[in-house]
Structures are given as structure tokens and as C-alpha cells.
Design a protein around this motif. Structure first.
Motif, mmCIF file in Angstrom:
data_model
loop_
_atom_site.group_PDB
_atom_site.id
_atom_site.type_symbol
_atom_site.label_atom_id
_atom_site.label_comp_id
_atom_site.label_asym_id
_atom_site.label_seq_id
_atom_site.Cartn_x
_atom_site.Cartn_y
_atom_site.Cartn_z
ATOM 1 N N GLY A 112 0.811 -1.211 0.000
ATOM 2 C CA GLY A 112 0.000 0.000 0.000
ATOM 3 C C GLY A 112 0.850 1.270 0.000
ATOM 4 O O GLY A 112 0.318 2.374 -0.099
ATOM 5 N N ALA A 113 2.188 1.124 0.099
ATOM 6 C CA ALA A 113 3.077 2.300 0.036
ATOM 7 C C ALA A 113 3.073 2.852 -1.392
ATOM 8 O O ALA A 113 2.866 2.110 -2.354
ATOM 9 C CB ALA A 113 4.491 1.911 0.451
ATOM 10 N N TYR A 114 3.316 4.147 -1.516
ATOM 11 C CA TYR A 114 3.376 4.752 -2.856
ATOM 12 C C TYR A 114 4.492 4.114 -3.674
ATOM 13 O O TYR A 114 4.392 3.992 -4.894
ATOM 14 C CB TYR A 114 3.602 6.261 -2.746
ATOM 15 N N GLN A 133 13.873 -0.895 4.873
ATOM 16 C CA GLN A 133 14.606 0.368 4.740
ATOM 17 C C GLN A 133 15.130 0.519 3.311
ATOM 18 O O GLN A 133 15.215 -0.451 2.574
ATOM 19 C CB GLN A 133 15.803 0.390 5.703
ATOM 20 N N PHE A 134 15.529 1.760 2.957
ATOM 21 C CA PHE A 134 16.116 1.990 1.630
ATOM 22 C C PHE A 134 17.367 1.127 1.428
ATOM 23 O O PHE A 134 17.547 0.523 0.376
ATOM 24 C CB PHE A 134 16.508 3.463 1.458
ATOM 25 N N ASP A 135 18.223 1.078 2.469
ATOM 26 C CA ASP A 135 19.468 0.296 2.356
ATOM 27 C C ASP A 135 19.171 -1.159 2.002
ATOM 28 O O ASP A 135 19.901 -1.796 1.250
ATOM 29 C CB ASP A 135 20.244 0.243 3.679
ATOM 30 N N ALA A 182 2.070 10.469 -9.293
ATOM 31 C CA ALA A 182 1.252 11.506 -8.643
ATOM 32 C C ALA A 182 0.753 10.979 -7.305
ATOM 33 O O ALA A 182 0.070 9.957 -7.244
ATOM 34 C CB ALA A 182 0.070 11.860 -9.544
ATOM 35 N N VAL A 183 1.128 11.682 -6.246
ATOM 36 C CA VAL A 183 0.809 11.217 -4.886
ATOM 37 C C VAL A 183 -0.426 11.976 -4.371
ATOM 38 O O VAL A 183 -0.429 13.197 -4.281
ATOM 39 C CB VAL A 183 2.026 11.451 -3.955
ATOM 40 N N HIS A 184 -1.479 11.213 -4.068
ATOM 41 C CA HIS A 184 -2.714 11.798 -3.508
ATOM 42 C C HIS A 184 -2.876 11.250 -2.097
ATOM 43 O O HIS A 184 -3.186 10.074 -1.914
ATOM 44 C CB HIS A 184 -3.924 11.411 -4.358
ATOM 45 N N HIS A 185 -2.653 12.125 -1.108
ATOM 46 C CA HIS A 185 -2.719 11.660 0.273
ATOM 47 C C HIS A 185 -4.144 11.705 0.825
ATOM 48 O O HIS A 185 -4.904 12.627 0.540
ATOM 49 C CB HIS A 185 -1.853 12.546 1.182
ATOM 50 N N CYS A 186 -4.444 10.724 1.668
ATOM 51 C CA CYS A 186 -5.725 10.696 2.384
ATOM 52 C C CYS A 186 -5.442 10.695 3.889
ATOM 53 O O CYS A 186 -4.436 10.124 4.326
ATOM 54 C CB CYS A 186 -6.501 9.416 2.076
ATOM 55 N N SER A 203 2.731 9.257 9.815
ATOM 56 C CA SER A 203 3.057 9.020 8.404
ATOM 57 C C SER A 203 4.561 9.125 8.186
ATOM 58 O O SER A 203 5.324 9.398 9.112
ATOM 59 C CB SER A 203 2.335 10.009 7.481
ATOM 60 N N HIS A 204 4.939 8.904 6.920
ATOM 61 C CA HIS A 204 6.324 9.109 6.506
ATOM 62 C C HIS A 204 6.616 10.621 6.568
ATOM 63 O O HIS A 204 5.753 11.425 6.224
ATOM 64 C CB HIS A 204 6.461 8.597 5.069
ATOM 65 N N PRO A 205 7.844 11.011 6.983
ATOM 66 C CA PRO A 205 8.152 12.442 7.105
ATOM 67 C C PRO A 205 7.892 13.233 5.820
ATOM 68 O O PRO A 205 7.417 14.380 5.877
ATOM 69 C CB PRO A 205 9.651 12.465 7.442
ATOM 70 N N ALA A 209 5.341 16.328 5.473
ATOM 71 C CA ALA A 209 5.792 17.626 4.940
ATOM 72 C C ALA A 209 4.900 18.072 3.782
ATOM 73 O O ALA A 209 4.611 19.262 3.628
ATOM 74 C CB ALA A 209 7.244 17.520 4.477
ATOM 75 N N GLN A 210 4.451 17.119 2.995
ATOM 76 C CA GLN A 210 3.619 17.465 1.839
ATOM 77 C C GLN A 210 2.213 17.937 2.247
ATOM 78 O O GLN A 210 1.497 18.538 1.453
ATOM 79 C CB GLN A 210 3.515 16.255 0.893
ATOM 80 N N CYS A 211 1.831 17.615 3.497
ATOM 81 C CA CYS A 211 0.493 17.998 3.988
ATOM 82 C C CYS A 211 0.598 19.022 5.133
ATOM 83 O O CYS A 211 -0.347 19.189 5.906
ATOM 84 C CB CYS A 211 -0.266 16.775 4.486
ATOM 85 N N ILE A 271 4.039 15.421 -7.051
ATOM 86 C CA ILE A 271 4.656 14.337 -7.841
ATOM 87 C C ILE A 271 5.929 13.854 -7.151
ATOM 88 O O ILE A 271 6.785 14.669 -6.790
ATOM 89 C CB ILE A 271 5.060 14.828 -9.257
ATOM 90 N N THR A 272 6.065 12.552 -6.997
ATOM 91 C CA THR A 272 7.322 11.985 -6.499
ATOM 92 C C THR A 272 8.032 11.300 -7.667
ATOM 93 O O THR A 272 7.403 10.592 -8.455
ATOM 94 C CB THR A 272 7.084 10.984 -5.355
ATOM 95 N N ARG A 273 9.310 11.588 -7.770
ATOM 96 C CA ARG A 273 10.119 10.939 -8.815
ATOM 97 C C ARG A 273 10.889 9.795 -8.171
ATOM 98 O O ARG A 273 11.546 9.974 -7.139
ATOM 99 C CB ARG A 273 11.088 11.953 -9.438
ATOM 100 N N PHE A 274 10.767 8.626 -8.763
ATOM 101 C CA PHE A 274 11.454 7.427 -8.270
ATOM 102 C C PHE A 274 12.534 7.018 -9.271
ATOM 103 O O PHE A 274 12.368 7.215 -10.478
ATOM 104 C CB PHE A 274 10.467 6.257 -8.130
ATOM 105 N N LEU A 275 13.590 6.407 -8.765
ATOM 106 C CA LEU A 275 14.625 5.862 -9.646
ATOM 107 C C LEU A 275 14.489 4.348 -9.705
ATOM 108 O O LEU A 275 14.168 3.709 -8.698
ATOM 109 C CB LEU A 275 16.023 6.203 -9.113
HETATM 110 O O1 LIG Z 1 5.843 6.009 2.442
HETATM 111 C C1 LIG Z 1 5.562 5.707 1.288
HETATM 112 O O2 LIG Z 1 4.453 5.328 0.932
HETATM 113 C C2 LIG Z 1 6.601 5.836 0.274
HETATM 114 O O3 LIG Z 1 6.495 5.234 -0.748
HETATM 115 C C3 LIG Z 1 7.748 6.781 0.543
HETATM 116 C C4 LIG Z 1 7.523 8.182 0.019
HETATM 117 C C5 LIG Z 1 8.859 9.000 0.077
HETATM 118 O O4 LIG Z 1 9.847 8.555 0.604
HETATM 119 O O5 LIG Z 1 8.852 10.129 -0.427
HETATM 120 C C6 LIG Z 1 7.125 8.117 -1.389
HETATM 121 C C7 LIG Z 1 6.209 8.959 -1.924
HETATM 122 C C8 LIG Z 1 5.598 10.034 -1.139
HETATM 123 O O6 LIG Z 1 6.289 11.212 -1.518
HETATM 124 C C9 LIG Z 1 5.745 9.842 0.319
HETATM 125 C C10 LIG Z 1 6.570 8.931 0.831
#
Ligand SMILES: O=C(O)C(=O)C[C@]1(C(=O)O)C=C[C@@H](O)C=C1
Length: 387
Positions: A112-114, A133-135, A182-186, A203-205, A209-211, A271-275
Motif C-alpha cells: 500500500g506504500a506509494y 529500509q532503503f538500504d 502523482a501522490v494523492h494523500h488521504c 506518516s512518513h516524514p 511535509a507534503q500535507c 509528484i514523487t520521482r522514483f529511480l
Molecule cells: O511512504 C511511502 O508510501 C513511500 O512510498 C515513501 C515516500 C517518500 O519517501 O517520499 C514516497 C512517496 C511520497 O512522496 C511519500 C513517501
């Protein structure tokens, strides 16, 4: 400015000085005695932790340590060492021609993570593998537990994800693609809980921050956790009545939470950019728009960064991102007469050209004349989709 002092060594803890003209030597697989059994929905941990994430009741995942490869499927990883290191073709990173079937793609977070959605956007039929974790996601690719990792690098509202910049340098993976999502938070909470009952929000930091403005308006205390979906899972598992989570609508559904408010990010364009990372680079092409990511450090001296960036401007190459990070193992540099100490930096630059383009090769050759360190992180197709 200080008098110029040339540092002729590569920064410590950096990988070998690399250029786009290097022949890439693949990493040897860690362990080729792989059992035939294939496990789905593996959850990869670097260590066992007592956090809320260790309770996997809700998503039927299997935990393993990354120092064990016993759960890797061998239908993906061949036992024949000769056939293992195949450079990906530029086609393989394209969602248009590859749906990612049979690919195992690591992401950070729980279901369910973005990042899971971003992995599925990159490779629609992949097996998305959650990592704590990212690592862990980096290591999972390096140890052949998975084929790719999809990790966030920047967000249009929250800015850069610095941890991943640092990890890109610490590890030897290659960027083979990017995904814009495109990240739509609820805002979500347990059934029966109303907005006025909430005192705190998890939530994730980056998501918090985005909200920022919306959450401040509601007067909620913010609590940072590893990922958005993990926050939703924690609220659900502990049946919290005074806390909500900021996460995706998918996370609300998976963990049985009610959505109290939708699209709560401070700007609708979030918008979040992923690699997309792999063990091997792709062959850069010129058949479609490509981007190249590099990291370099510079000598000290007046106008040196200006000079470095001019190698691109002179050739009409557009820069799309520049980020500086402290050079950790050598964070300070002293001037020749010991009178001044300066912070030392690494510069990460994304430019809009393919390494197959002579112009881009010339630019990097020029940059190498005065960079103390230069590494190409990847040359890959740009995500030009409208997210
Ligand atoms: O926590 C999540 O759902 C993620 O996928 C991480 C993450 C991030 O690290 O930026 C990804 C997209 C959103 O910007 C918020 C959180």
C-alpha cells in the motif's frame, strides 16, 4: 575565496573513479546454491526489529534476513555464472515494451506504500517485494534477491530524499529508469473515529511535509514512521482511537481504515520521482529522450562550480536537477595557509542527454579535466508520462 588546493585522490569510501567509457564489470552473485522453491511476497529485513512493522498479520509476508539468500527463486537467477551478467537493453526499462513479468522489484515500505505503486507503474506485472529500509532495497538487488529496486529520490513539494542520494554513491547499482508518480494523500482512521477525535497523525516524514498546511490547520501532532502504509497498518493493528494516518487510498483499503479526507496535500500537483536501480546499466539510446545522472566533486577555487556547470551550458545540454551533499569521509577542507576551513561537497547533476550522444560524452570529458572525482550513475529514458 580560498586559494585553490587540488585534491588528487578519489574521495574515501567512494567507488572507483568511473567514466561513461568504462567497461562495466558485473558484481559476482553472492551465492549460487539457490533452492528451487519460489516464495512470493517476501518482506526483506536487514535485522529483526521490534517496531510495529514486525507484525505481519495483515499482509501474509515472509520475513528473511538479507544475509540469507535461501528464499530466492532460481527461475529468475540462473546458476550458470557465464550467463548471469547480461547488460539490460534500453528496451527492458521501458514500460511500453516490458510489463515486468517475472521481474522481482524491491521497494521500501509495506503493502500500500506509494513506492509499491511506483514499482508497478515501472513494471506492471512485476512481483513487488517490500523492504524495511532503503538500504535493504539496495542490498536486495546487490545480493540477487531481486532484479530491480524502485526508490524515491525527490518530491515536487517536499524536495530531495537525501538518504537515497547518499546510498546511490555507497552502492554500485546503476540507474536504469525513472518513474514519476502523482501522490494523492488521504487522512484515514479506524471505523467510527472522526476527525474531531484525532489528536495525532502518523506518516512518513515526506508525506507529513507534503500535507504541512492542512495538518497544521487541523491542529494534529505529527509522528514520523518508516512509510505511509506502515502508518496505516499501525493505526489499524493497534485499533488507535486518537490517531490517524496519512497514506494512499490503497493503504486504507488494505488495512480496513476509513478515509476521512482526500487529497490533503498542500498542492494538487504532488509528484514523487522514483529511480529504477539495477545491477547492470542499460545501453543508452538516442531513440527517445534520455537523461543522465552523474556525481562529482571539485577542486577548491573561485568559480569552479560555475566552470563545471558551463561544460553543459556550452553544449546546450539542459540540467534538470542539481543537488549537493556533504562529502562525509572528508567533510572539511583546509586552505593552504591553514587559515580557513571549508565544507567539502559532492554534486549530483541530472542532465537531459543520453551517454550515447557525442555531445554528452564531450561534456563529461571536459568535466573530468577539473573534477577530482566523477561517476556516471546511469543514462536512462526519461519518464515523459503525465504521471
Ligand atoms: O511512504 C511511502 O508510501 C513511500 O512510498 C515513501 C515516500 C517518500 O519517501 O517520499 C514516497 C512517496 C511520497 O512522496 C511519500 C513517501
Amino acid at each position: 575565496m580560498a586559494s585553490s588546493r587540488i585534491i588528487s585522490h578519489s574521495p574515501p569510501n567512494l567507488h572507483r573513479q568511473s567514466s561513461p567509457f568504462d567497461t562495466v564489470k558485473p558484481l559476482p552473485p553472492q551465492n549460487l546454491n539457490l533452492p528451487p522453491k519460489r516464495h512470493r511476497n517476501l518482506r526483506i529485513h536487514t535485522s529483526l526489529r521490534s517496531s510495529s512493522h514486525s507484525n505481519n498479520d495483515l499482509n501474509d509476508t515472509v520475513e528473511l534476513r538479507t544475509n540469507s539468500v535461501s528464499a530466492v527463486s532460481n527461475d529468475v537467477v540462473s546458476k550458470d555464472p557465464i550467463s548471469l551478467p547480461r547488460p539490460l537493453s534500453s528496451n527492458q526499462s521501458s514500460t511500453a515494451v516490458s510489463d515486468g513479468s517475472r521481474l522481482r522489484v524491491a521497494y521500501q515500505g509495506v503493502r500500500g506504500a506509494y513506492s509499491e505503486s511506483a514499482a508497478q507503474k515501472a513494471y506492471p506485472n512485476c512481483e513487488a517485494v517490500p523492504c524495511e529500509q532503503f538500504d535493504t532495497a539496495f542490498e536486495a538487488v546487490e545480493r540477487w534477491l531481486v532484479d530491480r529496486a524502485v526508490l524515491p529520490i525527490e518530491n515536487s513539494l517536499g524536495g530531495s530524499i537525501h538518504r537515497n542520494y547518499d546510498l546511490l554513491l555507497r552502492h554500485r547499482l546503476h540507474i536504469v529508469g525513472e518513474v514519476k508518480y502523482a501522490v494523492h494523500h488521504c487522512l484515514m482512521a479506524n471505523p467510527g473515529v472522526k476527525l474531531e477525535n484525532l489528536k495525532r497523525v502518523l506518516s512518513h516524514p515526506q508525506a507529513l511535509a507534503q500535507c504541512e498546511n492542512t495538518l497544521t490547520g487541523w491542529g494534529l501532532v505529527r509522528e514520523a514512521v518508516d512509510d505511509t502504509a506502515g502508518a496505516a497498518k499501525h493505526v489499524a493493528l493497534n485499533n488507535l482511537q486518537d490517531a490517524g494516518a496519512v497514506a494512499s487510498s490503497a493503504a486504507a483499503e488494505i488495512y480496513g481504515l476509513n478515509i476521512l479526507a482526500q487529497d490533503i496535500q498542500d498542492d494538487s500537483d504532488n509528484i514523487t520521482r522514483f529511480l529504477v536501480l539495477a545491477r547492470e546499466p542499460i545501453l543508452p539510446g538516442i531513440d527517445r529522450p534520455f537523461k543522465t545522472s552523474i556525481v562529482f566533486s571539485l577542486e577548491e577555487g573561485p568559480g569552479i562550480l560555475f566552470k563545471a556547470l558551463a561544460v553543459f551550458a556550452l553544449r546546450q545540454i539542459n540540467l534538470s536537477k542539481i543537488e549537493s551533499r556533504p562529502l562525509r569521509k572528508q567533510p572539511l577542507r583546509t586552505s593552504d595557509d591553514n587559515s580557513n576551513r571549508y565544507f567539502d561537497y559532492l554534486f549530483y547533476v541530472d542532465f537531459e542527454a543520453s551517454m550515447a550522444d557525442q555531445n554528452a560524452q564531450n561534456a563529461l570529458r571536459h568535466l573530468k579535466e577539473f573534477a577530482t572525482f566523477l561517476r556516471v550513475l546511469g543514462s536512462y529514458p526519461m519518464d515523459i508520462s503525465m504521471t
